[in-house]
Enzyme design. Structure first.
Site, PDB file in Angstrom:
ATOM      1  N   CYS A 105       5.076 -18.910 -51.187  1.00 19.75           N
ATOM      2  CA  CYS A 105       5.015 -18.664 -49.721  1.00 19.75           C
ATOM      3  C   CYS A 105       3.782 -18.290 -49.234  1.00 19.75           C
ATOM      4  O   CYS A 105       3.312 -16.991 -49.492  1.00 19.75           O
ATOM      5  CB  CYS A 105       6.136 -17.867 -48.977  1.00 19.75           C
ATOM      6  SG  CYS A 105       6.270 -17.502 -47.484  1.00 19.75           S
TER       7      CYS A 105
ATOM      8  N   GLU B  65      12.575 -28.138 -42.053  1.00 22.17           N
ATOM      9  CA  GLU B  65      13.898 -27.349 -42.234  1.00 22.17           C
ATOM     10  C   GLU B  65      14.956 -28.426 -41.737  1.00 22.17           C
ATOM     11  O   GLU B  65      16.029 -28.205 -42.030  1.00 22.17           O
ATOM     12  CB  GLU B  65      13.906 -26.122 -41.913  1.00 22.17           C
ATOM     13  CG  GLU B  65      13.060 -25.154 -42.439  1.00 22.17           C
ATOM     14  CD  GLU B  65      13.543 -24.553 -43.790  1.00 22.17           C
ATOM     15  OE1 GLU B  65      14.776 -24.456 -43.951  1.00 22.17           O
ATOM     16  OE2 GLU B  65      12.604 -24.419 -44.777  1.00 22.17           O
TER      17      GLU B  65
ATOM     18  N   HIS C 281       5.930 -25.580 -46.886  1.00 23.28           N
ATOM     19  CA  HIS C 281       6.685 -26.480 -46.208  1.00 23.28           C
ATOM     20  C   HIS C 281       6.128 -27.997 -45.876  1.00 23.28           C
ATOM     21  O   HIS C 281       6.603 -29.178 -45.798  1.00 23.28           O
ATOM     22  CB  HIS C 281       7.071 -26.099 -44.918  1.00 23.28           C
ATOM     23  CG  HIS C 281       8.340 -25.183 -45.086  1.00 23.28           C
ATOM     24  ND1 HIS C 281       8.381 -24.047 -45.416  1.00 23.28           N
ATOM     25  CD2 HIS C 281       9.537 -25.341 -44.485  1.00 23.28           C
ATOM     26  CE1 HIS C 281       9.350 -23.173 -45.579  1.00 23.28           C
ATOM     27  NE2 HIS C 281      10.435 -24.196 -44.757  1.00 23.28           N
TER      28      HIS C 281
ATOM     29  N   ASP D  16      10.230 -17.885 -51.509  1.00 25.15           N
ATOM     30  CA  ASP D  16       9.929 -18.233 -50.436  1.00 25.15           C
ATOM     31  C   ASP D  16      10.544 -17.897 -49.191  1.00 25.15           C
ATOM     32  O   ASP D  16      11.813 -17.403 -49.470  1.00 25.15           O
ATOM     33  CB  ASP D  16       9.562 -19.977 -50.424  1.00 25.15           C
ATOM     34  CG  ASP D  16       9.245 -20.310 -49.125  1.00 25.15           C
ATOM     35  OD1 ASP D  16       8.257 -19.741 -48.411  1.00 25.15           O
ATOM     36  OD2 ASP D  16       9.705 -21.521 -48.890  1.00 25.15           O
ATOM     37  N   SER D  17      10.373 -17.871 -47.814  1.00 25.48           N
ATOM     38  CA  SER D  17      11.159 -17.344 -46.715  1.00 25.48           C
ATOM     39  C   SER D  17      12.158 -18.500 -46.690  1.00 25.48           C
ATOM     40  O   SER D  17      13.226 -18.386 -46.121  1.00 25.48           O
ATOM     41  CB  SER D  17      10.035 -17.691 -45.604  1.00 25.48           C
ATOM     42  OG  SER D  17       9.496 -19.032 -45.328  1.00 25.48           O
TER      43      SER D  17
ATOM     44  N   CYS E  38       0.849 -24.260 -46.441  1.00 27.64           N
ATOM     45  CA  CYS E  38       2.359 -23.650 -46.179  1.00 27.64           C
ATOM     46  C   CYS E  38       3.269 -24.646 -47.042  1.00 27.64           C
ATOM     47  O   CYS E  38       2.879 -25.484 -47.143  1.00 27.64           O
ATOM     48  CB  CYS E  38       2.661 -23.818 -44.828  1.00 27.64           C
ATOM     49  SG  CYS E  38       4.520 -23.615 -44.436  1.00 27.64           S
TER      50      CYS E  38
HETATM   51  N1  DGL Z   1       6.994 -21.632 -46.480  1.00 22.47           N
HETATM   52  C1  DGL Z   1       6.138 -20.649 -45.863  1.00 22.47           C
HETATM   53  C2  DGL Z   1       4.661 -20.516 -46.245  1.00 22.47           C
HETATM   54  O1  DGL Z   1       4.443 -21.274 -47.250  1.00 22.47           O
HETATM   55  C3  DGL Z   1       6.280 -20.688 -44.284  1.00 22.47           C
HETATM   56  C4  DGL Z   1       7.522 -20.950 -43.723  1.00 22.47           C
HETATM   57  C5  DGL Z   1       7.780 -19.669 -42.671  1.00 22.47           C
HETATM   58  O2  DGL Z   1       7.375 -19.756 -41.515  1.00 22.47           O
HETATM   59  O3  DGL Z   1       8.861 -18.779 -42.985  1.00 22.47           O
HETATM   60  O4  DGL Z   1       4.085 -20.031 -45.403  1.00 22.47           O
END
Ligand code: DGL
Length: 270
Positions: free
Chosen positions: A79, A158, A192, A16-17, A190
């Protein structure tokens, strides 16, 4: 690429990012406890969601190569932003099974909706790619989809601001119009966002079902491994976490995503 077939005890690679993909790791550990997992969180280059498609593709290729070079037997793109930009490219480049979050989550939303009216929230990159629309319309042409970019959700998570007045105000700003659209499911597009379920529910109400990508993605992963005879046979798998940066509060935030202690974390430069 050095992907070797028929190695059922090799680890699963997940990237993931940032730390959001740990929500998927948590589910893999619950459903597939025998599996070893190697996670890569690209914290130095987060967020991906506001970057150009070209850049996200480049990062995703690097992340995938990093994990495949560690000998993983399958790759989970945990991600949505990466998957929406790069999934077809990664599948063309690498022969390992690659599981994304978008298709399984879209299909789960279609199983859950009664009205066929579906909300999708995600980063700017994910929403503008139209990846969810395509995945939904491929199965049900007449589905009605309402999409919203929720850029401030990622920094909120975050930073560990999962509730309280700021999180509520942001959620309200992004989601207040969903109430008028008569949708019955919202895809949390997402990795997150599951951590913000409480505040999201506070705005959209309890009759709208929130679809988190982790359960359907992990079921897809299990089926894929089973079909290929790649399910691990050991008693209990381990977890290794690699990150490209260690921001100040990342252990605290990461443990919240993962639901357990993060013991083995290594810093790497890609
Ligand atoms: N966790 C990432 C996703 O599922 C997004 C976070 C980011 O913008 O890097 O899209």
């Amino acid at each position: 690429m050095n992907y070797i077939k028929n190695r059922s005890n090799a680890p699963i690679g997940v990237f993931d990012s940032g730390l959001g993909g740990l929500t998927v790791v948590r589910e893999i550990r619950r459903v597939l406890p025998r599996e070893d997992i190697i996670y890569f969180g690209d914290l130095a280059r987060l967020p991906y969601g506001i970057k150009s498609e070209r850049q996200v593709i480049e990062f995703s290729k690097q992340n995938a190569s990093f994990l495949l070079e560690k000998g993983v037997k399958a790759l989970v793109v945990a991600c949505n932003t990466s998957a929406s930009a790069s999934l077809s490219i990664l599948k063309r480049l690498y022969s390992a099974p690659i599981i994304d979050v978008i298709v399984p989550t879209a299909e789960e939303a279609l199983r859950r909706t009664q009205s066929g009216r579906i909300g999708v929230i995600g980063t700017q990159a994910t929403i503008s790619s139209g990846a969810y629309e395509k995945a939904i319309k491929r199965v049900r042409k007449n589905a009605v989809i309402f999409s919203n970019v929720c850029s401030l959700f990622v920094p909120l998570v975050e930073e560990g601001r999962l509730s309280g007045p700021i999180a509520r105000a942001v959620a309200n700003e992004y989601l207040k119009d969903f109430g008028k659209k008569r949708i019955d499911v919202i895809i949390l597009g997402c990795t997150h966002y599951p951590l913000l379920k409480g505040v999201i529910r506070g705005v959209v109400g309890k009759d709208v079902e929130l679809i988190d990508s982790a359960p359907s993605t992990v079921l897809r992963l299990r089926n894929e491994l089973r079909e290929r005879g790649l399910l691990a046979e050991r008693k209990r798998g381990g977890l290794k976490i690699f990150v490209s940066d260690r921001p100040r509060n990342f252990i605290k935030v990461g443990e919240r995503f993962l639901g357990q202690k993060m013991d083995s974390v290594k810093l790497v430069r890609l």
